[in-house]
Design a protein around this motif. Structure first.
Motif, short mmCIF file in Angstrom:
data_model
loop_
_atom_site.label_atom_id
_atom_site.label_comp_id
_atom_site.label_asym_id
_atom_site.label_seq_id
_atom_site.Cartn_x
_atom_site.Cartn_y
_atom_site.Cartn_z
N ASP A 19 0.81 -1.22 0.00
CA ASP A 19 0.00 0.00 0.00
C ASP A 19 0.84 1.27 0.00
O ASP A 19 0.52 2.24 -0.69
CB ASP A 19 -0.94 0.01 1.22
N ASP A 20 1.92 1.28 0.78
CA ASP A 20 2.76 2.47 0.87
C ASP A 20 3.35 2.86 -0.48
O ASP A 20 3.61 4.04 -0.73
CB ASP A 20 3.90 2.25 1.87
N TYR A 21 3.56 1.88 -1.35
CA TYR A 21 4.26 2.15 -2.60
C TYR A 21 3.33 2.18 -3.81
O TYR A 21 3.75 2.64 -4.88
CB TYR A 21 5.35 1.09 -2.82
N ARG A 22 2.11 1.73 -3.65
CA ARG A 22 1.21 1.67 -4.81
C ARG A 22 0.96 3.05 -5.42
O ARG A 22 1.04 3.24 -6.63
CB ARG A 22 -0.12 1.02 -4.40
N ARG A 23 0.69 4.03 -4.57
CA ARG A 23 0.42 5.38 -5.08
C ARG A 23 1.65 5.98 -5.74
O ARG A 23 1.56 6.66 -6.76
CB ARG A 23 -0.05 6.28 -3.93
N VAL A 24 2.82 5.70 -5.18
CA VAL A 24 4.06 6.20 -5.76
C VAL A 24 4.22 5.68 -7.18
O VAL A 24 4.51 6.44 -8.12
CB VAL A 24 5.28 5.77 -4.92
N ILE A 58 10.54 7.17 1.02
CA ILE A 58 11.41 6.58 0.00
C ILE A 58 12.80 7.16 0.19
O ILE A 58 13.01 8.37 0.10
CB ILE A 58 10.90 6.90 -1.42
N THR A 59 13.75 6.30 0.46
CA THR A 59 15.10 6.79 0.74
C THR A 59 15.78 7.34 -0.51
O THR A 59 16.55 8.29 -0.44
CB THR A 59 15.98 5.68 1.35
N GLU A 60 15.49 6.73 -1.65
CA GLU A 60 16.10 7.19 -2.90
C GLU A 60 15.37 6.61 -4.09
O GLU A 60 14.88 5.48 -4.05
CB GLU A 60 17.58 6.77 -2.95
N LEU A 61 15.26 7.40 -5.16
CA LEU A 61 14.79 6.90 -6.45
C LEU A 61 16.02 6.61 -7.29
O LEU A 61 16.81 7.51 -7.60
CB LEU A 61 13.91 7.93 -7.17
N ARG A 75 10.61 12.73 -3.75
CA ARG A 75 11.20 12.69 -2.42
C ARG A 75 10.44 13.59 -1.45
O ARG A 75 10.29 13.27 -0.26
CB ARG A 75 12.67 13.12 -2.49
N LYS A 76 9.96 14.71 -1.96
CA LYS A 76 9.20 15.63 -1.12
C LYS A 76 7.81 15.08 -0.82
O LYS A 76 7.31 15.19 0.31
CB LYS A 76 9.09 16.98 -1.83
N ALA A 77 7.18 14.47 -1.82
CA ALA A 77 5.81 13.96 -1.64
C ALA A 77 5.78 12.64 -0.87
O ALA A 77 4.82 12.35 -0.16
CB ALA A 77 5.14 13.78 -3.00
N PHE A 78 6.85 11.83 -1.00
CA PHE A 78 6.90 10.52 -0.38
C PHE A 78 8.21 10.37 0.39
O PHE A 78 9.14 9.68 -0.06
CB PHE A 78 6.77 9.42 -1.43
N PRO A 79 8.32 11.02 1.53
CA PRO A 79 9.60 11.04 2.28
C PRO A 79 10.05 9.68 2.78
O PRO A 79 11.22 9.53 3.16
CB PRO A 79 9.30 12.00 3.44
N PRO A 127 9.38 0.98 4.52
CA PRO A 127 9.35 2.45 4.45
C PRO A 127 10.44 3.07 5.32
O PRO A 127 10.65 2.66 6.46
CB PRO A 127 7.95 2.79 4.96
N GLY A 128 11.13 4.04 4.75
CA GLY A 128 12.20 4.70 5.48
C GLY A 128 13.55 4.03 5.32
O GLY A 128 14.57 4.59 5.72
N LYS A 129 13.57 2.82 4.74
CA LYS A 129 14.83 2.10 4.57
C LYS A 129 15.07 1.66 3.12
O LYS A 129 16.22 1.48 2.73
CB LYS A 129 14.86 0.87 5.48
#
Length: 255
Positions: free
Chosen positions: A14-19, A88-91, A82-86, A51-53
């Motif tokens: 769920d955390d990543y689906r919108r991203v 996420i450590t990196e794209l 990165r601003k909208a989904f903090p 999330p966060g890692k």
């Protein structure tokens, strides 16, 4: 026995689906008809991201090399997401051309990566061009024979780290590499493929139980705990040197 593939129909976390739902059209719009396909790999593709890692790792396949304008757009996308989904450590983006992926010499590289480590989320899925792969020393050594270079690089980075947060980030990276490389050493015997570094370490110990202490130490480095720099370097020098020599011996024996 063929290696497992990631189920493309299993829903993303769920955390990543919108991203993912927002990222795909942004890339499709930016590349237009130059885009061939988009893939996710890593923990998000396997639906085990934290999330966060965890990074969001993307492979973009194009028909022609993207121009400078898209590089500017890519920087904008990275900043916005990165601003909208903090969490996420990196794209992380990788690029390749269709003809490079379909070249015969790319079977063990791109063919294996797309078939067993990725999920296609847009366009024509090139993994369908390849049959399933079986565990082999050829695959193992291609993906992890560079462990000596990784050790040299990260030993220097960690030795020169100026704060704890920076050091911990880099010790996690090299711990992952060493654990995965450890399993790749026995992959052709174990007949499997695992991306999770802890699982890699556990399966490796089935063949090298005398390395239990070393694998436990790598697990501590992977956990994100701050470890005194001297101790980290000690692990890299001792176990890392053994692992490099083990690869050399196996390559000499198997070729």
């Amino acid at each position: 026995m063929p290696l497992a593939v990631i189920d493309p129909n299993e829903p993303f976390q769920d955390d990543y689906r919108r991203v993912i739902q927002e990222l795909i059209p942004a890339l499709e719009s930016g590349l237009g008809n130059n885009l061939h396909s988009i893939y996710l790999y890593g923990s998000v593709a396997r639906k085990c991201a934290v999330p966060g890692k965890s990074n969001l790792d993307i492979i973009i396949v194009t028909r022609r090399k993207p121009d400078a304008r898209f590089q500017t757009l890519l920087s904008t996308i990275k900043w916005r997401f990165r601003k909208a989904f903090p969490f996420i450590t990196e794209l992380s983006f990788q690029f390749s051309l269709v003809q490079e992926i379909l070249a015969i010499e790319s079977v063990i590289t791109w063919g294996f990566l797309l078939k067993h480590c990725c999920v296609c989320v847009s366009g024509d899925d090139l993994s369908s061009r390849y049959g399933e792969f079986e565990p082999s020393w050829e695959i193992a050594k291609f993906w992890n024979m560079d462990v000596a270079q990784w050790l040299k690089r990260y030993r220097k980075i960690i030795a020169q780290s100026t704060n704890r947060e920076e050091q911990v980030k880099h010790q996690i990276v090299i711990a992952k590499k060493l654990l995965r490389s450890s399993y790749s050493l026995v992959m052709h015997k174990d007949k499997g493929w695992y991306d999770d570094p802890i699982t890699c370490g556990q399966r490796f110990l089935d063949y090298y139980p005398d390395k239990t202490v070393e694998i436990e130490r790598l697990g501590i480095l992977l956990s994100g705990r701050y470890i005194p720099k001297r101790s980290v370097i000690g692990v890299l020098d001792s176990y890392g040197s053994w692992l490099v020599k083990a690869y050399e011996k196996t390559e000499f024996r198997i070729g």
